[in-house]
Design a protein around this motif. Structure first.
Motif, mmCIF file in Angstrom:
data_model
loop_
_atom_site.group_PDB
_atom_site.id
_atom_site.type_symbol
_atom_site.label_atom_id
_atom_site.label_comp_id
_atom_site.label_asym_id
_atom_site.label_seq_id
_atom_site.Cartn_x
_atom_site.Cartn_y
_atom_site.Cartn_z
ATOM 1 N N THR A 120 0.540 -0.969 -0.374
ATOM 2 C CA THR A 120 -0.068 -0.172 -0.175
ATOM 3 C C THR A 120 1.040 1.668 -0.340
ATOM 4 N N LEU A 121 1.097 1.918 -0.934
ATOM 5 C CA LEU A 121 1.767 3.241 -1.419
ATOM 6 C C LEU A 121 1.134 4.234 -0.643
ATOM 7 N N GLU A 122 1.192 5.213 0.406
ATOM 8 C CA GLU A 122 -0.262 6.207 0.640
ATOM 9 C C GLU A 122 0.636 7.803 -0.113
ATOM 10 N N GLY A 123 1.677 7.657 -0.468
ATOM 11 C CA GLY A 123 2.360 8.431 -0.658
ATOM 12 C C GLY A 123 3.865 8.955 -0.563
ATOM 13 N N ILE A 124 4.162 9.976 -1.165
ATOM 14 C CA ILE A 124 5.636 10.301 -1.327
ATOM 15 C C ILE A 124 5.878 11.476 -1.371
ATOM 16 N N LYS B 166 7.158 18.071 1.172
ATOM 17 C CA LYS B 166 5.650 18.077 0.850
ATOM 18 C C LYS B 166 5.277 17.191 0.557
ATOM 19 N N LYS B 167 4.474 16.565 0.802
ATOM 20 C CA LYS B 167 3.526 14.869 1.046
ATOM 21 C C LYS B 167 2.926 15.481 -0.176
ATOM 22 N N PHE B 168 2.978 14.317 -0.899
ATOM 23 C CA PHE B 168 2.153 14.294 -2.319
ATOM 24 C C PHE B 168 1.311 12.277 -1.651
#
Length: 353
Positions: free
Chosen positions: A286-290, A295-297
């Motif tokens: 599960t990729l939640e963000g980068i 700054k989180k995307f």
């Protein structure tokens, strides 16, 4: 191109089951990168950049082959043929050596067999089941016939047959059979470890974009027919693979470890849950963000009420990480804004830059 520092990427999978008597500690076998000097694919005339370019193009082809069903998940019959890592196994008595593709995205073990109605060219001799004293065809009523979900019954001989179709329309058809499969360990022991009664596909109609250097595929997924599942009774269905850097020139080799030795513990070890879905062909994360420059995307739908889990596939046959186009666009913009340099031309024309 600079050579990365010698560190390893390790990936561990634990499939819970009531294990049978386990081999003490476990065993490790060598994973051979297709572009390493130990590989039959190796071309000494290629530069590191050319090898990287080919890996990128294989990754692009791999992603194009991943078809989606109505729910947006990869279909059960899709797997990559031209993988990145090879594993050497032996089949039969006397043992016959096979250089096969290690594939975490499929479950069937298969190789080309005599007599072959339609076979793609390969350098190594075809496996001759009549020459193996431990070879047996599987009958339709056998439990081993139903380990793989694409089997059917030959009503004339009441034997179990299979059909595997891949994303580029390459295919393998033949008989579900059993024999001894042996793995050569990295422990220095001269004797390989035998696993009797292993179910595999003896392919007699195989065609498509197969290489002459590989004789078949070893599936490592969570499916019942995979190597991991079938030897799980001996090795507790625990395995890990550790990959040395792409351009490493060190003495260390990539390896595939089965059993309790595959457990990674201690300082610096970070874990994230693996998600298993039905059909159990792929391992998901599960990729939640980068985050870029603080700054989180976030990935759409990966958090909050009704969040979607398991939105990324782990695939040993792909070099690059692929992201949803909308997230990728945001990441590119953020990285471009953080780097005050002219944008270079994409030398491979495959990164979407």
């Amino acid at each position: 191109m600079a050579t990365p520092s010698v560190s390893s990427f390790c990936f561990v999978i634990l499939l819970c089951s009531a294990a049978a008597e386990a081999l003490e500690g476990g065993l490790s076998v060598e994973l051979i990168h297709r572009d390493s000097p130990k590989s039959p694919f190796y071309d000494p005339s290629e530069t590191p950049f050319q090898r990287a370019e080919k890996a990128v193009r294989r990754s692009i082809a791999c992603v194009r082959d991943l078809r989606s069903n109505d729910e947006g998940e990869p279909s059960a019959d899709i797997s990559r043929i031209d993988g990145e890592y090879l594993i050497n196994i032996t089949i039969g008595t006397p043992p016959v050596s096979m250089m096969t593709i290690a594939d975490t995205g499929s479950d069937l073990i298969w190789t080309q067999c005599q007599p072959c109605d339609v076979c793609f060219p390969q350098v190594a001799p075809l496996f001759n089941p009549r020459a193996s004293s431990t070879y047996e065809q599987v009958h339709c009523v056998s439990d081993k016939c139903h380990l793989y979900d694409k089997t059917f019954c030959n009503t004339e001989g009441f034997t179990c047959q299979y059909s595997a179709v891949y994303g580029d329309q390459s295919h393998s058809e033949g008989n579900i059979s059993t024999d001894i499969i042996e793995l050569t360990t990295l422990s220095g022991s001269p004797e390989p470890v035998p696993f009797p009664g292993m179910a595999f596909g003896c392919g007699i109609k195989n065609d498509g974009l197969f290489s002459i250097h590989a004789t078949g595929i070893v599936g490592l997924s969570a499916g019942k027919a995979s190597l991991v599942s079938q030897i799980g009774g001996y090795l507790s269905r625990l395995f890990a693979y550790c990959l040395v850097p792409f351009f490493s020139t060190s003495k260390y080799t990539s390896k595939l470890t089965f059993g309790f030795d595959a457990q990674l513990t201690g300082p610096g070890i970070v874990t994230t849950p693996l998600i298993l879905k039905s059909p159990r062909q792929y391992y998901y994360l599960t990729l939640e963000g980068i985050s870029v420059n603080g700054k989180k995307f976030m990935v759409s739908g990966s958090s909050g009420p009704g969040a979607v889990t398991g939105n990324m596939v782990i695939d040993s046959g792909t070099t690059l990480t692929w992201l949803p186009s909308n997230l990728y666009g945001q990441i590119v913009q953020a990285v471009s804004a953080a780097i005050s340099l002219p944008r270079a031309k994409d030398p491979i024309a495959g990164y979407g830059l």
